[in-house]
Design a protein around this motif. Structure first.
Motif, PDB file in Angstrom:
ATOM      1  N   LYS A 116      -1.189 -10.749 -20.215  1.00 11.12           N
ATOM      2  CA  LYS A 116      -0.287  -9.643 -19.893  1.00 11.12           C
ATOM      3  C   LYS A 116       0.271  -9.723 -18.480  1.00 11.12           C
ATOM      4  CE  LYS A 116      -2.601  -6.690 -23.175  1.00 11.12           C
ATOM      5  NZ  LYS A 116      -3.507  -5.570 -23.360  1.00 11.12           N
ATOM      6  N   GLY A 117      -0.320 -10.554 -17.634  1.00 14.26           N
ATOM      7  CA  GLY A 117       0.199 -10.742 -16.286  1.00 14.26           C
ATOM      8  C   GLY A 117      -0.230  -9.654 -15.321  1.00 14.26           C
ATOM      9  N   LEU A 118       0.569  -9.470 -14.270  1.00 13.27           N
ATOM     10  CA  LEU A 118       0.281  -8.502 -13.217  1.00 13.27           C
ATOM     11  C   LEU A 118       1.296  -7.371 -13.251  1.00 13.27           C
ATOM     12  CD1 LEU A 118      -0.274 -11.007 -10.255  1.00 13.27           C
ATOM     13  CD2 LEU A 118      -2.024  -9.954 -11.698  1.00 13.27           C
ATOM     14  N   CYS A 119       0.854  -6.180 -12.838  1.00 10.82           N
ATOM     15  CA  CYS A 119       1.773  -5.050 -12.709  1.00 10.82           C
ATOM     16  C   CYS A 119       2.744  -5.362 -11.574  1.00 10.82           C
ATOM     17  CB  CYS A 119       1.001  -3.762 -12.406  1.00 10.82           C
ATOM     18  SG  CYS A 119       2.083  -2.362 -12.030  1.00 10.82           S
ATOM     19  N   VAL A 120       4.020  -5.145 -11.798  1.00 10.97           N
ATOM     20  CA  VAL A 120       5.023  -5.472 -10.784  1.00 10.97           C
ATOM     21  C   VAL A 120       4.988  -4.505  -9.600  1.00 10.97           C
ATOM     22  CG1 VAL A 120       6.572  -6.664 -12.361  1.00 10.97           C
ATOM     23  CG2 VAL A 120       6.815  -4.210 -12.033  1.00 10.97           C
ATOM     24  N   LYS A 121       4.378  -3.336  -9.787  1.00 12.05           N
ATOM     25  CA  LYS A 121       4.307  -2.358  -8.693  1.00 12.05           C
ATOM     26  C   LYS A 121       3.039  -2.520  -7.865  1.00 12.05           C
ATOM     27  CE  LYS A 121       7.109   1.351 -10.500  1.00 12.05           C
ATOM     28  NZ  LYS A 121       7.130   2.761 -10.858  1.00 12.05           N
ATOM     29  N   CYS A 122       1.873  -2.461  -8.521  1.00 18.74           N
ATOM     30  CA  CYS A 122       0.614  -2.452  -7.770  1.00 18.74           C
ATOM     31  C   CYS A 122      -0.097  -3.796  -7.765  1.00 18.74           C
ATOM     32  CB  CYS A 122      -0.319  -1.380  -8.313  1.00 18.74           C
ATOM     33  SG  CYS A 122      -0.955  -1.695  -9.982  1.00 18.74           S
ATOM     34  N   GLY A 123       0.274  -4.722  -8.642  1.00 19.66           N
ATOM     35  CA  GLY A 123      -0.330  -6.048  -8.667  1.00 19.66           C
ATOM     36  C   GLY A 123      -1.634  -6.143  -9.445  1.00 19.66           C
ATOM     37  N   LYS A 124      -2.013  -5.094 -10.182  1.00 20.65           N
ATOM     38  CA  LYS A 124      -3.259  -5.121 -10.945  1.00 20.65           C
ATOM     39  C   LYS A 124      -3.116  -6.088 -12.123  1.00 20.65           C
ATOM     40  CE  LYS A 124      -6.560  -2.512 -13.562  1.00 20.65           C
ATOM     41  NZ  LYS A 124      -6.884  -1.365 -14.322  1.00 20.65           N
ATOM     42  N   ASN A 125      -4.210  -6.803 -12.412  1.00 21.04           N
ATOM     43  CA  ASN A 125      -4.225  -7.700 -13.568  1.00 21.04           C
ATOM     44  C   ASN A 125      -4.273  -6.843 -14.830  1.00 21.04           C
ATOM     45  OD1 ASN A 125      -4.765  -9.558 -15.587  1.00 21.04           O
ATOM     46  ND2 ASN A 125      -6.185 -10.739 -14.336  1.00 21.04           N
ATOM     47  N   LEU A 126      -3.224  -6.864 -15.617  1.00 16.62           N
ATOM     48  CA  LEU A 126      -3.123  -6.015 -16.805  1.00 16.62           C
ATOM     49  C   LEU A 126      -4.019  -6.490 -17.949  1.00 16.62           C
ATOM     50  CD1 LEU A 126       0.730  -5.379 -16.714  1.00 16.62           C
ATOM     51  CD2 LEU A 126      -1.112  -3.860 -15.944  1.00 16.62           C
ATOM     52  N   ASN A 127      -4.617  -7.679 -17.829  1.00 17.99           N
ATOM     53  CA  ASN A 127      -5.593  -8.131 -18.820  1.00 17.99           C
ATOM     54  C   ASN A 127      -6.892  -7.333 -18.694  1.00 17.99           C
ATOM     55  OD1 ASN A 127      -3.998 -10.261 -19.934  1.00 17.99           O
ATOM     56  ND2 ASN A 127      -4.415 -11.425 -18.080  1.00 17.99           N
ATOM     57  N   ASP A 128      -7.145  -6.742 -17.513  1.00 24.26           N
ATOM     58  CA  ASP A 128      -8.354  -5.946 -17.276  1.00 24.26           C
ATOM     59  C   ASP A 128      -8.176  -4.500 -17.697  1.00 24.26           C
ATOM     60  OD1 ASP A 128      -9.451  -8.225 -16.194  1.00 24.26           O
ATOM     61  OD2 ASP A 128      -8.925  -7.677 -14.130  1.00 24.26           O
ATOM     62  N   VAL A 171       1.769 -36.602 -17.060  1.00 24.46           N
ATOM     63  CA  VAL A 171       2.710 -35.782 -16.290  1.00 24.46           C
ATOM     64  C   VAL A 171       3.841 -35.281 -17.187  1.00 24.46           C
ATOM     65  CG1 VAL A 171       4.443 -35.855 -14.441  1.00 24.46           C
ATOM     66  CG2 VAL A 171       2.157 -36.800 -14.055  1.00 24.46           C
ATOM     67  N   LEU A 172       4.338 -36.132 -18.069  1.00 28.87           N
ATOM     68  CA  LEU A 172       5.433 -35.737 -18.958  1.00 28.87           C
ATOM     69  C   LEU A 172       4.986 -34.758 -20.038  1.00 28.87           C
ATOM     70  CD1 LEU A 172       7.257 -39.166 -19.362  1.00 28.87           C
ATOM     71  CD2 LEU A 172       8.018 -37.167 -18.041  1.00 28.87           C
ATOM     72  N   SER A 173       3.690 -34.714 -20.344  1.00 32.00           N
ATOM     73  CA  SER A 173       3.208 -33.833 -21.409  1.00 32.00           C
ATOM     74  C   SER A 173       2.718 -32.483 -20.891  1.00 32.00           C
ATOM     75  CB  SER A 173       2.072 -34.506 -22.182  1.00 32.00           C
ATOM     76  OG  SER A 173       0.894 -34.527 -21.394  1.00 32.00           O
ATOM     77  N   LEU A 174       2.547 -32.337 -19.581  1.00 31.25           N
ATOM     78  CA  LEU A 174       2.040 -31.072 -19.047  1.00 31.25           C
ATOM     79  C   LEU A 174       3.059 -29.958 -19.259  1.00 31.25           C
ATOM     80  CD1 LEU A 174       0.422 -32.218 -15.682  1.00 31.25           C
ATOM     81  CD2 LEU A 174      -0.748 -31.511 -17.768  1.00 31.25           C
ATOM     82  N   PRO A 175       2.578 -28.759 -19.567  1.00 32.60           N
ATOM     83  CA  PRO A 175       3.511 -27.642 -19.780  1.00 32.60           C
ATOM     84  C   PRO A 175       4.163 -27.196 -18.479  1.00 32.60           C
ATOM     85  CG  PRO A 175       1.240 -26.864 -19.849  1.00 32.60           C
ATOM     86  CD  PRO A 175       1.182 -28.362 -19.749  1.00 32.60           C
ATOM     87  N   GLY A 176       5.282 -26.533 -18.580  1.00 34.91           N
ATOM     88  CA  GLY A 176       5.966 -26.012 -17.405  1.00 34.91           C
ATOM     89  C   GLY A 176       5.218 -24.844 -16.789  1.00 34.91           C
ATOM     90  N   LYS A 177       4.535 -24.055 -17.628  1.00 35.85           N
ATOM     91  CA  LYS A 177       3.727 -22.925 -17.183  1.00 35.85           C
ATOM     92  C   LYS A 177       2.335 -23.078 -17.766  1.00 35.85           C
ATOM     93  CE  LYS A 177       7.264 -19.346 -17.110  1.00 35.85           C
ATOM     94  NZ  LYS A 177       7.626 -18.047 -17.667  1.00 35.85           N
ATOM     95  N   PHE A 178       1.343 -22.764 -16.973  1.00 35.78           N
ATOM     96  CA  PHE A 178      -0.032 -22.755 -17.457  1.00 35.78           C
ATOM     97  C   PHE A 178      -0.435 -21.310 -17.682  1.00 35.78           C
ATOM     98  CE2 PHE A 178       0.276 -26.720 -15.147  1.00 35.78           C
ATOM     99  CZ  PHE A 178      -0.322 -27.592 -16.033  1.00 35.78           C
ATOM    100  N   LEU A 179      -0.907 -20.999 -18.888  1.00 39.11           N
ATOM    101  CA  LEU A 179      -1.342 -19.648 -19.215  1.00 39.11           C
ATOM    102  C   LEU A 179      -2.820 -19.654 -19.560  1.00 39.11           C
ATOM    103  CD1 LEU A 179       1.616 -18.470 -21.487  1.00 39.11           C
ATOM    104  CD2 LEU A 179       1.287 -18.073 -19.048  1.00 39.11           C
ATOM    105  N   CYS A 180      -3.560 -18.647 -19.046  1.00 37.83           N
ATOM    106  CA  CYS A 180      -4.994 -18.568 -19.320  1.00 37.83           C
ATOM    107  C   CYS A 180      -5.235 -18.333 -20.810  1.00 37.83           C
ATOM    108  CB  CYS A 180      -5.655 -17.489 -18.470  1.00 37.83           C
ATOM    109  SG  CYS A 180      -4.948 -15.840 -18.639  1.00 37.83           S
ATOM    110  N   HIS A 181      -4.367 -17.596 -21.459  1.00 40.88           N
ATOM    111  CA  HIS A 181      -4.331 -17.462 -22.921  1.00 40.88           C
ATOM    112  C   HIS A 181      -2.940 -17.006 -23.320  1.00 40.88           C
ATOM    113  CE1 HIS A 181      -5.157 -13.141 -22.215  1.00 40.88           C
ATOM    114  NE2 HIS A 181      -6.126 -13.560 -21.427  1.00 40.88           N
ATOM    115  N   GLU A 182      -2.586 -17.237 -24.562  1.00 40.52           N
ATOM    116  CA  GLU A 182      -1.211 -17.004 -25.032  1.00 40.52           C
ATOM    117  C   GLU A 182      -0.722 -15.577 -24.803  1.00 40.52           C
ATOM    118  OE1 GLU A 182       1.360 -18.910 -26.318  1.00 40.52           O
ATOM    119  OE2 GLU A 182       0.103 -20.516 -25.547  1.00 40.52           O
ATOM    120  N   ASP A 183      -1.593 -14.588 -24.981  1.00 40.90           N
ATOM    121  CA  ASP A 183      -1.153 -13.199 -24.856  1.00 40.90           C
ATOM    122  C   ASP A 183      -1.516 -12.595 -23.494  1.00 40.90           C
ATOM    123  OD1 ASP A 183      -3.819 -13.275 -25.451  1.00 40.90           O
ATOM    124  OD2 ASP A 183      -3.804 -11.526 -26.755  1.00 40.90           O
TER     125      ASP A 183
END
Length: 164
Positions: free
Chosen positions: A130-142, A116-128
């Motif tokens: 890109k997340g989601l578009c703040v307007k339309c919600g599209k996955n920017l990795n696609d 529990v103490l070693s788990l990261p605060g955020k889980f990322l599918c990969h380091e880079d």
């Protein structure tokens, strides 16, 4: 797994190795779910010149949700377990040692705490990610979305010159 340590505390040079799997009694995090067969733990407890040390590694596979793109992904974790063990403490405020009462160590609880103490605060599918578009919600990795970028209102008058 409870480990009896009386012989290790009393005999310098003694060692006890362990290798087991277990399912934790509670969820380690709201952001991940453990895959089977649970948490694999291996290592040793040894008394070197009167100092009892525990060293090992906890390995497990989990499914997590990316904090940026909200996609599920699997990840393998390996958490080092390193502690100094004592029967009693003179200074109760010392966090450098684990007090083993009655010479019985509850290794499951200790391993869960370390995980529990070693788990990261955020889980990322990969380091880079890109997340989601703040307007339309599209996955920017696609790929990029079709949203137009917001224009700074202070520069809006300049854009009108381009339209002419």
């Amino acid at each position: 797994m409870n480990i009896q340590l009386e012989q290790i505390f009393n005999l310098e040079g003694s060692k006890k190795e362990f290798d087991f799997c277990f399912e934790p009694e509670y969820s380690l995090s709201d952001d991940i779910s453990l895959d089977t067969p649970g948490i694999a733990v291996s290592g040793k407890i040894e008394n070197n010149t009167g100092i009892v040390s525990l060293s090992g590694i906890a390995s497990f596979s989990a499914t997590a949700v990316c904090s940026r793109c909200a996609e599920e992904f699997k990840k393998d974790f390996q958490v080092p377990i390193e502690h100094l063990l004592v029967n009693k403490l003179v200074n109760e405020d010392n966090d450098d040692y684990i007090v083993v009462e009655n010479s019985v160590l509850d290794l499951d609880a200790l391993v869960c705490e370390d995980i529990v103490l070693s788990l990261p605060g955020k889980f990322l599918c990969h380091e880079d990610c890109k997340g989601l578009c703040v307007k339309c919600g599209k996955n920017l990795n696609d790929g990029p979305c079709d949203c137009k970028k917001d224009v700074d209102p202070r520069l809006a008058a300049l854009l009108q010159l381009l339209d002419d």
